[in-house]
Motif scaffolding. Structure first.
Motif, PDB file in Angstrom:
ATOM      1  N   LEU A   1       0.950  -1.166  -0.298  1.00 22.54           N
ATOM      2  CA  LEU A   1       0.010   0.130   0.103  1.00 22.54           C
ATOM      3  C   LEU A   1       0.944   1.383  -0.069  1.00 22.54           C
ATOM      4  O   LEU A   1       0.370   2.429   0.094  1.00 22.54           O
ATOM      5  CB  LEU A   1      -0.883  -0.074   1.214  1.00 22.54           C
ATOM      6  N   LEU A   2       2.134   1.257   0.102  1.00 24.82           N
ATOM      7  CA  LEU A   2       3.217   2.440   0.074  1.00 24.82           C
ATOM      8  C   LEU A   2       3.576   2.600  -1.231  1.00 24.82           C
ATOM      9  O   LEU A   2       4.014   3.755  -1.313  1.00 24.82           O
ATOM     10  CB  LEU A   2       4.274   1.960   0.986  1.00 24.82           C
ATOM     11  N   GLY A   3       3.371   1.728  -2.090  1.00 28.77           N
ATOM     12  CA  GLY A   3       3.630   1.670  -3.585  1.00 28.77           C
ATOM     13  C   GLY A   3       3.109   2.795  -4.198  1.00 28.77           C
ATOM     14  O   GLY A   3       2.009   3.586  -3.760  1.00 28.77           O
ATOM     15  N   GLU A   4       3.471   3.210  -5.666  1.00 29.28           N
ATOM     16  CA  GLU A   4       2.714   4.231  -6.348  1.00 29.28           C
ATOM     17  C   GLU A   4       1.592   3.675  -7.090  1.00 29.28           C
ATOM     18  O   GLU A   4       0.769   4.211  -7.664  1.00 29.28           O
ATOM     19  CB  GLU A   4       3.851   4.864  -7.226  1.00 29.28           C
ATOM     20  N   ASP A   5       1.472   2.143  -7.458  1.00 34.62           N
ATOM     21  CA  ASP A   5       0.640   1.801  -8.418  1.00 34.62           C
ATOM     22  C   ASP A   5      -0.329   0.841  -7.592  1.00 34.62           C
ATOM     23  O   ASP A   5      -0.499  -0.325  -7.691  1.00 34.62           O
ATOM     24  CB  ASP A   5       1.310   0.758  -9.130  1.00 34.62           C
ATOM     25  N   VAL A   6      -1.032   1.417  -6.472  1.00 39.23           N
ATOM     26  CA  VAL A   6      -1.929   0.600  -5.912  1.00 39.23           C
ATOM     27  C   VAL A   6      -3.331   0.717  -6.417  1.00 39.23           C
ATOM     28  O   VAL A   6      -3.786   1.774  -6.689  1.00 39.23           O
ATOM     29  CB  VAL A   6      -2.133   1.534  -4.211  1.00 39.23           C
ATOM     30  N   ASP A   7      -4.024  -0.471  -6.619  1.00 39.69           N
ATOM     31  CA  ASP A   7      -5.386  -0.602  -7.251  1.00 39.69           C
ATOM     32  C   ASP A   7      -6.504  -0.475  -5.973  1.00 39.69           C
ATOM     33  O   ASP A   7      -6.794  -1.371  -5.611  1.00 39.69           O
ATOM     34  CB  ASP A   7      -5.195  -1.880  -7.867  1.00 39.69           C
ATOM     35  N   TYR A   8      -6.710   0.906  -5.963  1.00 43.30           N
ATOM     36  CA  TYR A   8      -7.857   1.074  -4.811  1.00 43.30           C
ATOM     37  C   TYR A   8      -9.158   0.578  -5.567  1.00 43.30           C
ATOM     38  O   TYR A   8     -10.193   0.166  -4.846  1.00 43.30           O
ATOM     39  CB  TYR A   8      -8.001   2.436  -4.825  1.00 43.30           C
ATOM     40  N   GLU A   9      -9.486   0.450  -6.829  1.00 41.66           N
ATOM     41  CA  GLU A   9     -10.900  -0.185  -7.451  1.00 41.66           C
ATOM     42  C   GLU A   9     -10.890  -1.560  -6.846  1.00 41.66           C
ATOM     43  O   GLU A   9     -11.971  -1.904  -6.585  1.00 41.66           O
ATOM     44  CB  GLU A   9     -10.796  -0.159  -8.868  1.00 41.66           C
ATOM     45  N   THR A  10      -9.794  -2.439  -6.904  1.00 41.41           N
ATOM     46  CA  THR A  10      -9.824  -3.805  -6.528  1.00 41.41           C
ATOM     47  C   THR A  10     -10.350  -3.940  -5.043  1.00 41.41           C
ATOM     48  O   THR A  10     -10.674  -4.630  -4.322  1.00 41.41           O
ATOM     49  CB  THR A  10      -8.610  -4.572  -6.772  1.00 41.41           C
ATOM     50  N   LEU A  11      -9.294  -2.812  -4.227  1.00 36.16           N
ATOM     51  CA  LEU A  11      -9.461  -2.933  -2.775  1.00 36.16           C
ATOM     52  C   LEU A  11     -10.921  -2.737  -2.474  1.00 36.16           C
ATOM     53  O   LEU A  11     -11.286  -2.860  -1.216  1.00 36.16           O
ATOM     54  CB  LEU A  11      -8.479  -1.739  -2.198  1.00 36.16           C
ATOM     55  N   ARG A  12     -11.560  -2.044  -3.093  1.00 38.42           N
ATOM     56  CA  ARG A  12     -12.992  -1.517  -2.711  1.00 38.42           C
ATOM     57  C   ARG A  12     -14.027  -2.560  -2.671  1.00 38.42           C
ATOM     58  O   ARG A  12     -14.796  -2.521  -2.175  1.00 38.42           O
ATOM     59  CB  ARG A  12     -13.544  -0.297  -3.457  1.00 38.42           C
TER      60      ARG A  12
ATOM     61  N   LEU B   1      -9.850   7.853   2.480  1.00 40.04           N
ATOM     62  CA  LEU B   1     -10.383   8.748   1.485  1.00 40.04           C
ATOM     63  C   LEU B   1     -10.755   8.004   0.386  1.00 40.04           C
ATOM     64  O   LEU B   1     -11.725   8.521  -0.438  1.00 40.04           O
ATOM     65  CB  LEU B   1      -9.385   9.913   1.063  1.00 40.04           C
ATOM     66  N   GLN B   2     -10.326   6.910  -0.257  1.00 40.68           N
ATOM     67  CA  GLN B   2     -10.470   5.966  -1.212  1.00 40.68           C
ATOM     68  C   GLN B   2     -11.571   5.228  -1.132  1.00 40.68           C
ATOM     69  O   GLN B   2     -11.873   4.663  -1.806  1.00 40.68           O
ATOM     70  CB  GLN B   2      -9.225   5.324  -1.682  1.00 40.68           C
ATOM     71  N   GLY B   3     -12.306   5.409   0.119  1.00 44.91           N
ATOM     72  CA  GLY B   3     -13.579   4.522   0.198  1.00 44.91           C
ATOM     73  C   GLY B   3     -13.150   2.990   0.495  1.00 44.91           C
ATOM     74  O   GLY B   3     -13.990   2.223   0.335  1.00 44.91           O
ATOM     75  N   VAL B   4     -11.871   2.596   0.945  1.00 46.45           N
ATOM     76  CA  VAL B   4     -11.605   1.465   0.951  1.00 46.45           C
ATOM     77  C   VAL B   4     -12.035   0.904   2.600  1.00 46.45           C
ATOM     78  O   VAL B   4     -11.490   1.670   3.545  1.00 46.45           O
ATOM     79  CB  VAL B   4     -10.147   1.017   0.827  1.00 46.45           C
TER      80      VAL B   4
END
Length: 369
Positions: free
Chosen positions: A273-284, A311-314
Motif C-alpha cells: 500500500l506504500l507503492g505508487e501503483d495501488v489498485d484502489y478499485e480492487t481494494l474497494r 479517503l479512497q473508500g476502502v
C-alpha cells in the motif's frame, strides 16, 4: 457508511484520553532493556569528558611553579591557667587575624630590612596563616615563585615574630618562638580529576536516562495489539511471529476462520500500500485486512496509508501484526494466552462508541499525523 468504515476516526475525547494514559511499565522495560548500554555509555562518556575538561582547565589556569616554606610558631600567653579571663583573652587574639598582624608595620618592617630584594607587596602576598586547634600554635606559610626567596622570608619572619613577642611581654604574651620549620618545597595543586569524573558520570547517567525516556515517548512503533487499538480503534486479529509458534497461530487462525465464515475479505501487505501503483478499485470490492510488520512506525508509515484508504473508500476491517518478536511477546504476555474467541464486531458491541454520535466531537487520522 457503516461503523466499520468509520474505523480510524477517533473522537477528540478519546484521543485526549490516549495521551493522558499512563506508561505501560512492562512495555517500557522491554523496549529499553536492550538500550541500557546507551545510558552506561553516556555515563562513561560524561566521566571522560569531565576529567579531560578539568585537566585542560587545570593546565591552562596553572601559573608558574611556586615554592612554599612553613614555620610553626609557639605563642606563649602570660596568663595563669585558672584565670577566668584566659579563654576570652585567647579568643581575642585569635579573632585578631594573625595574618593581618604579620603584615602590620611592627612585624613586616624588620622582614623588609632582612629581605631587601622583595618589596612589601610581594612579602604580604606570600604570607598565609592557619590557626591550629590549639590556640598556642600558629602555622605560617610563605609562598613565592623563588625557592630561595621563600626560605629567606621565612627566616626573616622567625626573627620578626620573636621580636614582636618580646614587645608584648607584660601585655598578655610571654614570647613567640619557632617550634618547627619546613624548607621551601614545590606547591603541587590538588588534583580533583576523580571528583570531576564522578560528577561527569552522574550528569552523563542522568542525560542518558532522560534521552532514553525521550526516545521511548517519541517512538510510535507497532509492537502490541494495544498500540493499534488505542491509536486507530483498529482490531488486531493476531500475531504472526518470526518463528512460528502454536499459541499465536491458533489464535490468529481461529479469528480468520470465524470472520471468513461471515464475509469475504482480503489480506493486504502494508508495504504494497506504500507503492505508487495501488489498485484502489480492487481494494474497494471487499474489506481489507492490513498486514503490518512488527516495529512499523505509525506516524511515518501507517497513518498516511490508513488515511488514504479512508479517503479512497476502502473498508479496513482490522490488522495482523507480522514478523513479531517471539521473545518480546513471551516476556510481555507471560504464560500462553488463554483460549480466545473471535474478534468481536464493533457493530455488535454495546460499548462501542459511535464516531457519528453528536455527543462526541469527531477527529480523523489527519489530526494524528
Amino acid at each position: 457508511m457503516t461503523k466499520r468504515e468509520e474505523r480510524g476516526r477517533i473522537p477528540v475525547r478519546e484521543r485526549e484520553l490516549y495521551w493522558q494514559e499512563g506508561v505501560d511499565a512492562k512495555r517500557f522495560f522491554l523496549c529499553v532493556r536492550g538500550k541500557l548500554w546507551a545510558v552506561l555509555a553516556a555515563a562513561a562518556a560524561g566521566a571522560l569528558f569531565a576529567a579531560a575538561l578539568y585537566a585542560v582547565v587545570r593546565q591552562a589556569s596553572a601559573g608558574p611553579l611556586q615554592y612554599r616554606a612553613q614555620v610553626l610558631f609557639s605563642i606563649g600567653y602570660d596568663i595563669r591557667v585558672e584565670d577566668e579571663t584566659l579563654k576570652e583573652f585567647i579568643n581575642e587574639y585569635n579573632a585578631y587575624t594573625w595574618g593581618d598582624m604579620m603584615k602590620s608595620d611592627r612585624v613586616i618592617l624588620p622582614v623588609m630590612e632582612a629581605v631587601p630584594e622583595a618589596d612589601r607587596e610581594q612579602i604580604e602576598a606570600s604570607v598565609s596563616t592557619e590557626i591550629a586547634s590549639d590556640p598556642e600554635f600558629l602555622m605560617a606559610s610563605f609562598t613565592t615563585e623563588d625557592e630561595e626567596l621563600s626560605n629567606r622570608i621565612a627566616v626573616a619572619y622567625i626573627g620578626a615574630m620573636a621580636a614582636f613577642g618580646e614587645t608584648m611581654q607584660g601585655r598578655g604574651l610571654t614570647g613567640i618562638e619557632a617550634w618547627k620549620t619546613v624548607p621551601a618545597e614545590p606547591v603541587v595543586p590538588e588534583n580533583r580529576a576523580l571528583y570531576a569524573a564522578e560528577l561527569g558520570a552522574i550528569l552523563g547517567l542522568l542525560a542518558g536516562a532522560l534521552g532514553l525516556a525521550g526516545w521511548y515517548v517519541l517512538d510510535d512503533s507497532v509492537l502490541l495489539e494495544s498500540d493499534l487499538k488505542r491509536r486507530y480503534r483498529l482490531p488486531v486479529f493476531g500475531y504472526r511471529t518470526k518463528v512460528p509458534e502454536a499459541r499465536w497461530e491458533a489464535a490468529l487462525n481461529a479469528n480468520l476462520t470465524w470472520w471468513a465464515s461471515r464475509e469475504a475479505f482480503r489480506e493486504v501487505l502494508l508495504e504494497d500500500l506504500l507503492g505508487e501503483d495501488v489498485d484502489y478499485e480492487t481494494l474497494r470490492e471487499v474489506p481489507a485486512l492490513v498486514v503490518i510488520d512488527w516495529g512499523t512506525p505509525c506516524l511515518r508509515r501507517l497513518s498516511p496509508v490508513l488515511e488514504t484508504l479512508s479517503l479512497q473508500g476502502v473498508e479496513v476491517m482490522g490488522a495482523i501484526i507480522a514478523e513479531a518478536d517471539n521473545r518480546f511477546l513471551r516476556l510481555y504476555y507471560g504464560r500462553p494466552l488463554k483460549k480466545r474467541g473471535p474478534v468481536p464486531d464493533p457493530e455488535d458491541s454495546a460499548d462501542f462508541t459511535d464516531p457519528l454520535d453528536p455527543k462526541d466531537s469527531e477527529g480523523s487520522l489527519e489530526d494524528l499525523t
